[in-house]
Design a protein around this motif. Sequence first.
Motif, PDB file in Angstrom:
ATOM      1  N   VAL A   1      43.478  34.461  48.294  1.00  0.00           N
ATOM      2  CA  VAL A   1      43.562  33.504  47.453  1.00  0.00           C
ATOM      3  C   VAL A   1      42.408  33.308  46.520  1.00  0.00           C
ATOM      4  N   PHE A   2      41.912  33.365  45.409  1.00  0.00           N
ATOM      5  CA  PHE A   2      40.747  33.297  44.720  1.00  0.00           C
ATOM      6  C   PHE A   2      40.621  32.074  43.632  1.00  0.00           C
ATOM      7  N   SER A   3      39.545  31.600  43.653  1.00  0.00           N
ATOM      8  CA  SER A   3      39.214  30.648  42.537  1.00  0.00           C
ATOM      9  C   SER A   3      39.356  31.203  41.254  1.00  0.00           C
ATOM     10  N   PRO A   4      39.719  30.820  39.970  1.00  0.00           N
ATOM     11  CA  PRO A   4      39.555  31.285  38.713  1.00  0.00           C
ATOM     12  C   PRO A   4      38.451  32.145  38.417  1.00  0.00           C
TER      13      PRO A   4
ATOM     14  N   LEU B   1      44.467  31.914  42.477  1.00  0.00           N
ATOM     15  CA  LEU B   1      45.070  33.298  41.762  1.00  0.00           C
ATOM     16  C   LEU B   1      44.903  34.404  42.875  1.00  0.00           C
ATOM     17  N   THR B   2      45.827  35.229  42.812  1.00  0.00           N
ATOM     18  CA  THR B   2      46.029  36.644  43.541  1.00  0.00           C
ATOM     19  C   THR B   2      45.306  37.470  42.606  1.00  0.00           C
TER      20      THR B   2
ATOM     21  N   LEU C   1      35.957  39.575  39.379  1.00  0.00           N
ATOM     22  CA  LEU C   1      36.571  40.762  39.669  1.00  0.00           C
ATOM     23  C   LEU C   1      37.102  41.495  38.271  1.00  0.00           C
ATOM     24  N   PHE C   2      37.880  40.698  37.442  1.00  0.00           N
ATOM     25  CA  PHE C   2      38.432  41.570  36.439  1.00  0.00           C
ATOM     26  C   PHE C   2      37.206  41.824  35.600  1.00  0.00           C
ATOM     27  N   THR C   3      36.360  41.231  35.528  1.00  0.00           N
ATOM     28  CA  THR C   3      35.208  41.599  34.460  1.00  0.00           C
ATOM     29  C   THR C   3      34.421  42.800  35.211  1.00  0.00           C
ATOM     30  N   GLU C   4      34.434  42.760  36.499  1.00  0.00           N
ATOM     31  CA  GLU C   4      33.678  44.130  37.064  1.00  0.00           C
ATOM     32  C   GLU C   4      34.552  45.322  36.789  1.00  0.00           C
TER      33      GLU C   4
ATOM     34  N   ALA D   1      46.357  44.210  47.607  1.00  0.00           N
ATOM     35  CA  ALA D   1      45.871  43.107  47.274  1.00  0.00           C
ATOM     36  C   ALA D   1      44.382  42.986  47.716  1.00  0.00           C
ATOM     37  N   LEU D   2      43.708  42.208  46.807  1.00  0.00           N
ATOM     38  CA  LEU D   2      42.201  42.121  47.269  1.00  0.00           C
ATOM     39  C   LEU D   2      42.120  40.635  47.929  1.00  0.00           C
ATOM     40  N   GLY D   3      41.213  40.675  48.497  1.00  0.00           N
ATOM     41  CA  GLY D   3      41.045  39.270  49.450  1.00  0.00           C
ATOM     42  C   GLY D   3      39.361  39.196  49.739  1.00  0.00           C
TER      43      GLY D   3
END
Length: 147
Positions: free
Chosen positions: A109-112, A69-70, A118-121, A81-83
Motif C-alpha cells: 500500500v502506497f501513499s499517493p 493505492l496499489t 513510481l508512475f513518474t519513473e 505487485a510492487l511494495g
Amino acid sequence: MEMFSDITSRTVLSEDPEEAEEEVVNILRIVGDYFLYAIFYPWPDGVSVYDDVKATHEYMQTTGTQDGLTVEWKRDGHLVALGHPTGSTEHIDLAQKDDSTIAVHRNEVFSPDEAIALFTEYLTTDTIDTTHLSVREIGYGEDTDEA
C-alpha cells in the motif's frame, strides 16, 4: 514513447515530459475519488487513438483510494505487485471507490505521493528500478503468493 492512460476515458499523455508528468499527477490524485483505477501503457505505433486498444503487453496500474493505492506492473509477461521492501506481508482489504475491497499485502500500500513517484519513473524511463522495492508476482484477477 507515447503513453496512454485508461481511467474511464482515454487520455493520451502529452509528448512534453513535464506536461505528461503533471497529467500523471492529476490523474493519480483522483483515483478513488472519481475513478476506480488508472492504467498507463505505451500506445502502439501507427494506431489511431480512436482505435480500441487494450493494455496487454506492458502496463502499470493502480487502484484504491487516496488513503492508500496499489501499484501493479506488467512486464515480460508477468504481472507483479510492487511494495515497500520492509513491512508486514499480512493480507489486508484495501478500500476501492466502488465500496469494494481488494486483498493486498500491507507493504504493498502506497501513499499517493509514493505511487506518483513510481508512475513518474515509469513514464520518464520506461522502467522501474525495483532494487528498493518488494516485487511479488500475482495472477490475473486473483491473488497469489508466488514471487
